[in-house]
Design a protein around this motif. Structure first.
Motif, PDB file in Angstrom:
ATOM      1  N   GLY A  23       0.809  -1.220   0.000  1.00 53.91           N
ATOM      2  CA  GLY A  23       0.000   0.000   0.000  1.00 53.91           C
ATOM      3  C   GLY A  23       0.841   1.269   0.000  1.00 53.91           C
ATOM      4  O   GLY A  23       0.316   2.349   0.277  1.00 53.91           O
ATOM      5  N   PHE A  31       2.205   4.518  -0.966  1.00 54.22           N
ATOM      6  CA  PHE A  31       1.702   5.514  -1.918  1.00 54.22           C
ATOM      7  C   PHE A  31       2.067   6.933  -1.517  1.00 54.22           C
ATOM      8  O   PHE A  31       2.669   7.680  -2.289  1.00 54.22           O
ATOM      9  CB  PHE A  31       0.177   5.385  -2.043  1.00 54.22           C
ATOM     10  CG  PHE A  31      -0.470   6.506  -2.807  1.00 54.22           C
ATOM     11  CD1 PHE A  31      -0.351   6.579  -4.185  1.00 54.22           C
ATOM     12  CD2 PHE A  31      -1.189   7.494  -2.149  1.00 54.22           C
ATOM     13  CE1 PHE A  31      -0.933   7.614  -4.896  1.00 54.22           C
ATOM     14  CE2 PHE A  31      -1.777   8.533  -2.845  1.00 54.22           C
ATOM     15  CZ  PHE A  31      -1.653   8.596  -4.230  1.00 54.22           C
ATOM     16  N   SER A  55       5.853   8.103  -1.804  1.00 51.92           N
ATOM     17  CA  SER A  55       6.352   8.267  -3.166  1.00 51.92           C
ATOM     18  C   SER A  55       5.803   9.544  -3.792  1.00 51.92           C
ATOM     19  O   SER A  55       6.512  10.247  -4.522  1.00 51.92           O
ATOM     20  CB  SER A  55       5.991   7.061  -4.026  1.00 51.92           C
ATOM     21  OG  SER A  55       4.590   6.898  -4.102  1.00 51.92           O
ATOM     22  N   GLN A  56       4.549   9.868  -3.485  1.00 49.79           N
ATOM     23  CA  GLN A  56       3.967  11.100  -4.003  1.00 49.79           C
ATOM     24  C   GLN A  56       4.644  12.322  -3.398  1.00 49.79           C
ATOM     25  O   GLN A  56       4.906  13.307  -4.085  1.00 49.79           O
ATOM     26  CB  GLN A  56       2.464  11.132  -3.700  1.00 49.79           C
ATOM     27  CG  GLN A  56       1.639  10.092  -4.448  1.00 49.79           C
ATOM     28  CD  GLN A  56       1.553  10.399  -5.925  1.00 49.79           C
ATOM     29  OE1 GLN A  56       2.036   9.641  -6.762  1.00 49.79           O
ATOM     30  NE2 GLN A  56       0.934  11.508  -6.270  1.00 49.79           N
ATOM     31  N   THR A 108       5.590   3.608  -7.326  1.00 50.99           N
ATOM     32  CA  THR A 108       5.204   2.302  -6.789  1.00 50.99           C
ATOM     33  C   THR A 108       3.896   1.891  -7.447  1.00 50.99           C
ATOM     34  O   THR A 108       3.235   2.720  -8.077  1.00 50.99           O
ATOM     35  CB  THR A 108       5.041   2.372  -5.264  1.00 50.99           C
ATOM     36  OG1 THR A 108       4.068   3.377  -4.939  1.00 50.99           O
ATOM     37  CG2 THR A 108       6.365   2.694  -4.575  1.00 50.99           C
ATOM     38  N   LEU A 148       0.842   1.416  -6.418  1.00 49.87           N
ATOM     39  CA  LEU A 148      -0.342   2.210  -6.093  1.00 49.87           C
ATOM     40  C   LEU A 148      -0.235   3.633  -6.616  1.00 49.87           C
ATOM     41  O   LEU A 148      -1.249   4.246  -6.977  1.00 49.87           O
ATOM     42  CB  LEU A 148      -0.578   2.222  -4.584  1.00 49.87           C
ATOM     43  CG  LEU A 148      -1.140   0.927  -3.990  1.00 49.87           C
ATOM     44  CD1 LEU A 148      -1.689   1.180  -2.596  1.00 49.87           C
ATOM     45  CD2 LEU A 148      -2.227   0.316  -4.861  1.00 49.87           C
ATOM     46  N   ALA A 149       0.981   4.182  -6.672  1.00 52.59           N
ATOM     47  CA  ALA A 149       1.160   5.494  -7.288  1.00 52.59           C
ATOM     48  C   ALA A 149       0.863   5.406  -8.788  1.00 52.59           C
ATOM     49  O   ALA A 149       0.252   6.306  -9.367  1.00 52.59           O
ATOM     50  CB  ALA A 149       2.578   6.008  -7.046  1.00 52.59           C
ATOM     51  N   TYR A 150       1.304   4.313  -9.409  1.00 50.28           N
ATOM     52  CA  TYR A 150       0.995   4.091 -10.821  1.00 50.28           C
ATOM     53  C   TYR A 150      -0.511   3.933 -11.015  1.00 50.28           C
ATOM     54  O   TYR A 150      -1.085   4.461 -11.974  1.00 50.28           O
ATOM     55  CB  TYR A 150       1.725   2.849 -11.317  1.00 50.28           C
ATOM     56  CG  TYR A 150       1.473   2.525 -12.773  1.00 50.28           C
ATOM     57  CD1 TYR A 150       2.167   3.176 -13.788  1.00 50.28           C
ATOM     58  CD2 TYR A 150       0.528   1.568 -13.136  1.00 50.28           C
ATOM     59  CE1 TYR A 150       1.938   2.896 -15.116  1.00 50.28           C
ATOM     60  CE2 TYR A 150       0.285   1.275 -14.462  1.00 50.28           C
ATOM     61  CZ  TYR A 150       0.987   1.927 -15.455  1.00 50.28           C
ATOM     62  OH  TYR A 150       0.745   1.657 -16.767  1.00 50.28           O
ATOM     63  N   TYR A 207      -2.884   5.248  -9.192  1.00 45.84           N
ATOM     64  CA  TYR A 207      -3.497   6.571  -9.040  1.00 45.84           C
ATOM     65  C   TYR A 207      -3.352   7.391 -10.318  1.00 45.84           C
ATOM     66  O   TYR A 207      -4.326   7.980 -10.812  1.00 45.84           O
ATOM     67  CB  TYR A 207      -2.865   7.306  -7.860  1.00 45.84           C
ATOM     68  CG  TYR A 207      -3.315   8.738  -7.722  1.00 45.84           C
ATOM     69  CD1 TYR A 207      -4.524   9.054  -7.120  1.00 45.84           C
ATOM     70  CD2 TYR A 207      -2.516   9.781  -8.208  1.00 45.84           C
ATOM     71  CE1 TYR A 207      -4.942  10.372  -7.000  1.00 45.84           C
ATOM     72  CE2 TYR A 207      -2.926  11.096  -8.098  1.00 45.84           C
ATOM     73  CZ  TYR A 207      -4.139  11.387  -7.488  1.00 45.84           C
ATOM     74  OH  TYR A 207      -4.547  12.691  -7.375  1.00 45.84           O
TER      75      TYR A 207
END
Length: 297
Positions: free
Chosen positions: A223, A225, A228-229, A244, A246-248, A250
């Protein structure tokens, strides 16, 4: 008996409705969305275009997603080893009768009650500052900057692990405190020193705790996220070295950026399904290869 059943249903029904609404329905909808091409996550079902496994094939052939998975593996493996090692060390120290145990325990857990946004700002603006940062001497010694492209991922991982050590320390500490003192007393009488007691008593009796900690670390890593943001900066695009899954997900679902040039909520849903499968695999592996404690406390 009938009255008891009615009462039981009356109390369980609201919880079941809530659970179905906020968990079961989104999971089923996400799994279905992963099989369709969808322009917008709020699009009506009539606007979905069936694509079968095409979204999964597209993911497996996307270099950015490969980078995201590789980053996730580094977070889970390197960060996991560091966090588990430090957490176990601090738990052993705190359980050894050190004075001020409650104070040190509170200090270790403190980062967990601070917002991730505040922690990220603290690390970037103060700890990693090139002017007066706490770790500035270390960067100067090696001749690089913490937040340059080559070291930004390591800087992010260190900051994240700093915030997670206290949480896992408390889990290890609770497991150590469950071990009966009679085992250590018997070992002392037999001439075993502290290291041997740790190696042959503490570690074997913490197998179930290790399983819990590895599972919780795996869930939090998958999880990953917010960090990284935040470390990517304020721009619209997230750096490939920091992305990562989950960032991808999003960016794939909600925005067009430099790393995601085509918005497709179906691909985003496929990422969610892949991550869920990874959690199940990790849980199965830990259950299969790490046995539960076989001694009653």
């Amino acid at each position: 008996m009938k009255q008891n059943k009615k009462t039981l249903i009356a109390f369980l029904l609201p919880a079941m409705i809530f659970f179905t609404t906020v968990f079961v329905y989104p999971v089923i909808r996400t799994a279905l969305m992963s099989l369709y091409e969808i322009d917008n996550v709020t699009a009506k079902v009539s606007q979905w275009r069936f694509s079968g496994t095409e979204n999964y094939i597209k993911l497996m052939n996307t270099p950015v997603f490969h980078s995201a998975l590789w980053n996730l593996l580094k977070i889970w493996l390197i960060g996991g080893v560091a966090v588990m090692g430090l957490s176990l060390f601090f738990a052993v120290v705190l359980s050894s009768g050190v004075k001020g145990k409650k104070v040190f325990r509170a200090i270790l857990y403190f980062p967990n009650i601070v917002s991730a946004v505040a922690l990220a700002v603290m690390w970037q603006q103060y700890v990693y500052s090139s002017k007066f940062g706490l770790l500035k001497p270390l960067a100067e010694f090696f001749g690089w900057q913490w937040l340059d492209p080559d070291h930004k991922f390591a800087a992010m991982l260190i900051a994240y692990c700093f915030g997670m050590v206290g949480y896992h320390t408390l889990i290890f500490l609770s497991g150590i405190e469950r071990i009966g003192q009679q085992y250590f007393e018997a070992a002392t009488i037999d001439g075993a020193n502290r290291f041997k007691q740790f190696l042959f008593i503490t570690l074997p009796l913490l197998r179930g705790v290790f399983k819990t900690n590895i599972t919780m670390w795996s869930v939090s890593s998958i999880g990953f996220f917010v960090w990284s943001q935040l470390f990517a900066g304020t721009g619209v695009a997230i750096e490939a070295s920091l992305i990562t899954p989950l960032a991808y997900l999003y960016n794939q679902t909600f925005s067009n950026t430099d790393v995601v040039v085509e918005r497709n909520a179906g691909v985003g849903a496929a990422v969610g399904v892949v991550m869920a499968v990874l959690v199940v695999i990790v849980f199965w592996i830990t259950s299969k290869f790490i046995p539960d404690d076989d001694i009653e406390f």
